[in-house]
Enzyme design. Sequence first.
Site, PDB file in Angstrom:
ATOM      1  N   ASP A  32       4.315   1.300  -5.908  1.00  0.00           N
ATOM      2  CA  ASP A  32       3.576   0.732  -4.786  1.00  0.00           C
ATOM      3  C   ASP A  32       4.600   0.484  -3.674  1.00  0.00           C
ATOM      4  O   ASP A  32       5.476  -0.365  -3.794  1.00  0.00           O
ATOM      5  CB  ASP A  32       2.905  -0.574  -5.256  1.00  0.00           C
ATOM      6  CG  ASP A  32       2.120  -1.267  -4.154  1.00  0.00           C
ATOM      7  OD1 ASP A  32       2.470  -1.097  -2.977  1.00  0.00           O
ATOM      8  OD2 ASP A  32       1.178  -2.005  -4.491  1.00  0.00           O
TER       9      ASP A  32
ATOM     10  N   GLU B 200       6.799  -2.147  -7.736  1.00  0.00           N
ATOM     11  CA  GLU B 200       6.738  -2.082  -6.270  1.00  0.00           C
ATOM     12  C   GLU B 200       8.138  -1.751  -5.743  1.00  0.00           C
ATOM     13  O   GLU B 200       9.133  -2.216  -6.317  1.00  0.00           O
ATOM     14  CB  GLU B 200       6.268  -3.427  -5.698  1.00  0.00           C
ATOM     15  CG  GLU B 200       4.818  -3.710  -6.073  1.00  0.00           C
ATOM     16  CD  GLU B 200       4.305  -5.084  -5.665  1.00  0.00           C
ATOM     17  OE1 GLU B 200       4.913  -5.734  -4.805  1.00  0.00           O
ATOM     18  OE2 GLU B 200       3.282  -5.486  -6.235  1.00  0.00           O
TER      19      GLU B 200
ATOM     20  N   HIS C  65       5.464  -2.552   0.694  1.00  0.00           N
ATOM     21  CA  HIS C  65       6.455  -3.312   1.460  1.00  0.00           C
ATOM     22  C   HIS C  65       7.789  -2.584   1.617  1.00  0.00           C
ATOM     23  O   HIS C  65       8.718  -3.121   2.212  1.00  0.00           O
ATOM     24  CB  HIS C  65       6.683  -4.683   0.811  1.00  0.00           C
ATOM     25  CG  HIS C  65       5.409  -5.458   0.727  1.00  0.00           C
ATOM     26  ND1 HIS C  65       4.911  -6.189   1.773  1.00  0.00           N
ATOM     27  CD2 HIS C  65       4.493  -5.557  -0.273  1.00  0.00           C
ATOM     28  CE1 HIS C  65       3.757  -6.731   1.423  1.00  0.00           C
ATOM     29  NE2 HIS C  65       3.476  -6.360   0.191  1.00  0.00           N
TER      30      HIS C  65
ATOM     31  N   HIS D  33       1.256  -6.577  -7.627  1.00  0.00           N
ATOM     32  CA  HIS D  33       0.213  -7.154  -6.769  1.00  0.00           C
ATOM     33  C   HIS D  33      -1.099  -7.422  -7.524  1.00  0.00           C
ATOM     34  O   HIS D  33      -1.431  -6.730  -8.486  1.00  0.00           O
ATOM     35  CB  HIS D  33      -0.056  -6.161  -5.628  1.00  0.00           C
ATOM     36  CG  HIS D  33      -0.924  -6.704  -4.555  1.00  0.00           C
ATOM     37  ND1 HIS D  33      -2.232  -6.305  -4.387  1.00  0.00           N
ATOM     38  CD2 HIS D  33      -0.678  -7.635  -3.599  1.00  0.00           C
ATOM     39  CE1 HIS D  33      -2.744  -6.948  -3.356  1.00  0.00           C
ATOM     40  NE2 HIS D  33      -1.819  -7.761  -2.858  1.00  0.00           N
TER      41      HIS D  33
ATOM     42  N   LYS E  13       1.017  -2.791   6.596  1.00  0.00           N
ATOM     43  CA  LYS E  13       2.335  -3.444   6.620  1.00  0.00           C
ATOM     44  C   LYS E  13       3.155  -2.821   7.775  1.00  0.00           C
ATOM     45  O   LYS E  13       2.811  -3.013   8.900  1.00  0.00           O
ATOM     46  CB  LYS E  13       3.027  -3.300   5.263  1.00  0.00           C
ATOM     47  CG  LYS E  13       2.093  -3.475   4.053  1.00  0.00           C
ATOM     48  CD  LYS E  13       1.534  -4.848   3.900  1.00  0.00           C
ATOM     49  CE  LYS E  13       0.607  -4.897   2.678  1.00  0.00           C
ATOM     50  NZ  LYS E  13      -0.154  -6.125   2.569  1.00  0.00           N
TER      51      LYS E  13
ATOM     52  N   ASN F 137       2.903  -9.143   8.159  1.00  0.00           N
ATOM     53  CA  ASN F 137       3.492  -7.953   7.520  1.00  0.00           C
ATOM     54  C   ASN F 137       3.789  -6.831   8.517  1.00  0.00           C
ATOM     55  O   ASN F 137       4.118  -5.711   8.124  1.00  0.00           O
ATOM     56  CB  ASN F 137       2.536  -7.384   6.470  1.00  0.00           C
ATOM     57  CG  ASN F 137       2.310  -8.335   5.328  1.00  0.00           C
ATOM     58  OD1 ASN F 137       3.245  -8.925   4.822  1.00  0.00           O
ATOM     59  ND2 ASN F 137       1.056  -8.506   4.928  1.00  0.00           N
TER      60      ASN F 137
ATOM     61  N   SER G  59       6.163  -7.873  -3.173  1.00  0.00           N
ATOM     62  CA  SER G  59       5.535  -8.610  -2.071  1.00  0.00           C
ATOM     63  C   SER G  59       5.878 -10.089  -2.063  1.00  0.00           C
ATOM     64  O   SER G  59       5.920 -10.695  -1.000  1.00  0.00           O
ATOM     65  CB  SER G  59       4.020  -8.438  -2.126  1.00  0.00           C
ATOM     66  OG  SER G  59       3.503  -8.978  -3.318  1.00  0.00           O
TER      67      SER G  59
HETATM   68  C1  PLP Z   1       2.201  -4.806  -3.030  1.00  0.00           C
HETATM   69  C2  PLP Z   1       0.856  -4.675  -2.408  1.00  0.00           C
HETATM   70  N1  PLP Z   1       0.048  -3.709  -2.837  1.00  0.00           N
HETATM   71  C3  PLP Z   1      -1.180  -3.553  -2.319  1.00  0.00           C
HETATM   72  C4  PLP Z   1      -1.649  -4.391  -1.336  1.00  0.00           C
HETATM   73  C5  PLP Z   1      -3.028  -4.213  -0.813  1.00  0.00           C
HETATM   74  O1  PLP Z   1      -2.991  -3.550   0.404  1.00  0.00           O
HETATM   75  P1  PLP Z   1      -4.151  -3.718   1.473  1.00  0.00           P
HETATM   76  O2  PLP Z   1      -3.833  -4.941   2.268  1.00  0.00           O
HETATM   77  O3  PLP Z   1      -4.123  -2.482   2.274  1.00  0.00           O
HETATM   78  O4  PLP Z   1      -5.430  -3.883   0.708  1.00  0.00           O
HETATM   79  C6  PLP Z   1      -0.846  -5.391  -0.837  1.00  0.00           C
HETATM   80  C7  PLP Z   1      -1.351  -6.277   0.233  1.00  0.00           C
HETATM   81  O5  PLP Z   1      -1.044  -7.414   0.374  1.00  0.00           O
HETATM   82  C8  PLP Z   1       0.436  -5.559  -1.404  1.00  0.00           C
HETATM   83  O6  PLP Z   1       1.238  -6.549  -1.000  1.00  0.00           O
END
Ligand code: PLP
Length: 380
Positions: free
Chosen positions: A192, A163, A195, A122, A227, A36, A167
């Site tokens: 969120d 998002e 990404h 997520h 990321k 990422n 992801s």
């Molecule tokens: C869309 C999304 N939100 C939240 C997270 C969680 O983030 P972190 O890796 O900092 O725990 C991820 C991680 O893969 C993600 O892809």
Amino acid sequence: MINEKLALNLTKIKNTGLYRNRMLTTGRVASNFSSNDYLALSDHFEIKQAFQEGFARYTSGSGASMAICGYHPIHQDLEKSFSQLLGADNALLFSSGYAANLGIVSLITQLNAHLFIDKAVHASFYDGIRLFSPKYTRFFHNNYDELDKKLNGKKAEAIITVEGVFSMSGQKSDLHAIHKLCLEHKAVCIVDEAHSFGILGPNGLGAVALHGLSQDIVPLRMIAFGKALGIQGAIVVGSKDWIDALFQWSRSNIYSTAISPALTYGILKSLDILYKADDKRENLKNGISYFKNKIATSPLVWRDSDTHIQQLQLGCPHKALFYASQLQDKGITCMALREPTVTRLETGLRVILRADHKPEDIDNLFKHLHNIYESTYRNS
Ligand SMILES: Cc1ncc(COP(=O)(O)O)c(C=O)c1O
């Protein structure tokens, strides 16, 4: 007895093709299509220097949760930098995006609001829902007609959660459409940006910035540092009262040690470099176009995405593992994507493009993918 159960469970998961291996990342960076680190900042010289300086100037540990005595001036500096850049009132640091999303769901539950989530959000949102049990409704991925209908039946204030770039599918949310729905249904939206931050919008400031939305419509947006910023940790940026309330009701913040002050200094530098990294964003954009051109002549099934996250659909976990291991034998890292992270249909490979991928790296990936496809096709 318990040991036998454990072994039985491990055997079962291996037989289903869903067993997970931790693989040491050692190969060439250029051949890694699963990281990422979109802008290749994790090995950036100036950022690494800033980390060294950070560890020389600040304590390595925060000493406590922010609710006790773990909130340091450098944390506040980083929160201010983010909120100023994003035109928001305030921000709250978390130790991870996972913890931040748990905190957000915990707040929504406290408000007794109705959460509307895109099905593809997520796992951290789903885990928050399991933990706190808010009222919630799912809508099909990026299907705003369905969301509209479901919003009509709401019995409490609606909070939509999506998002910026998803992801798994790599598809973007249409925040214009969501903005319209928010106005019609007196709802707000939480985005969120894990990404999308660093990639979309002016100076990479994310999907909300790209769509010019204000904190009135998006009172909270979550940015994960693991990321495009190439580090770890997360921040939620938003309006004054929402951030204040988030702090009151985020058990994942209150009962967890605040991130390292030294590390926070390095994150400030990474933010500065990310903001100025239009050249890297341009490289990434070119890489995505190049990749899309390759897809146009590929016999494999690719999901429709115009971002740095692409999805090859193989529909079977064993097949996905086979493709991933064949690629690994050629020195290419591209991990299998399986249930429960995605549905059976979406099972396959997630290909992640980075700013430092060259056309020849992409050519090499496609060459091997097509060799695997042809050899299995001939044998099936
Ligand atoms: C869309 C999304 N939100 C939240 C997270 C969680 O983030 P972190 O890796 O900092 O725990 C991820 C991680 O893969 C993600 O892809």
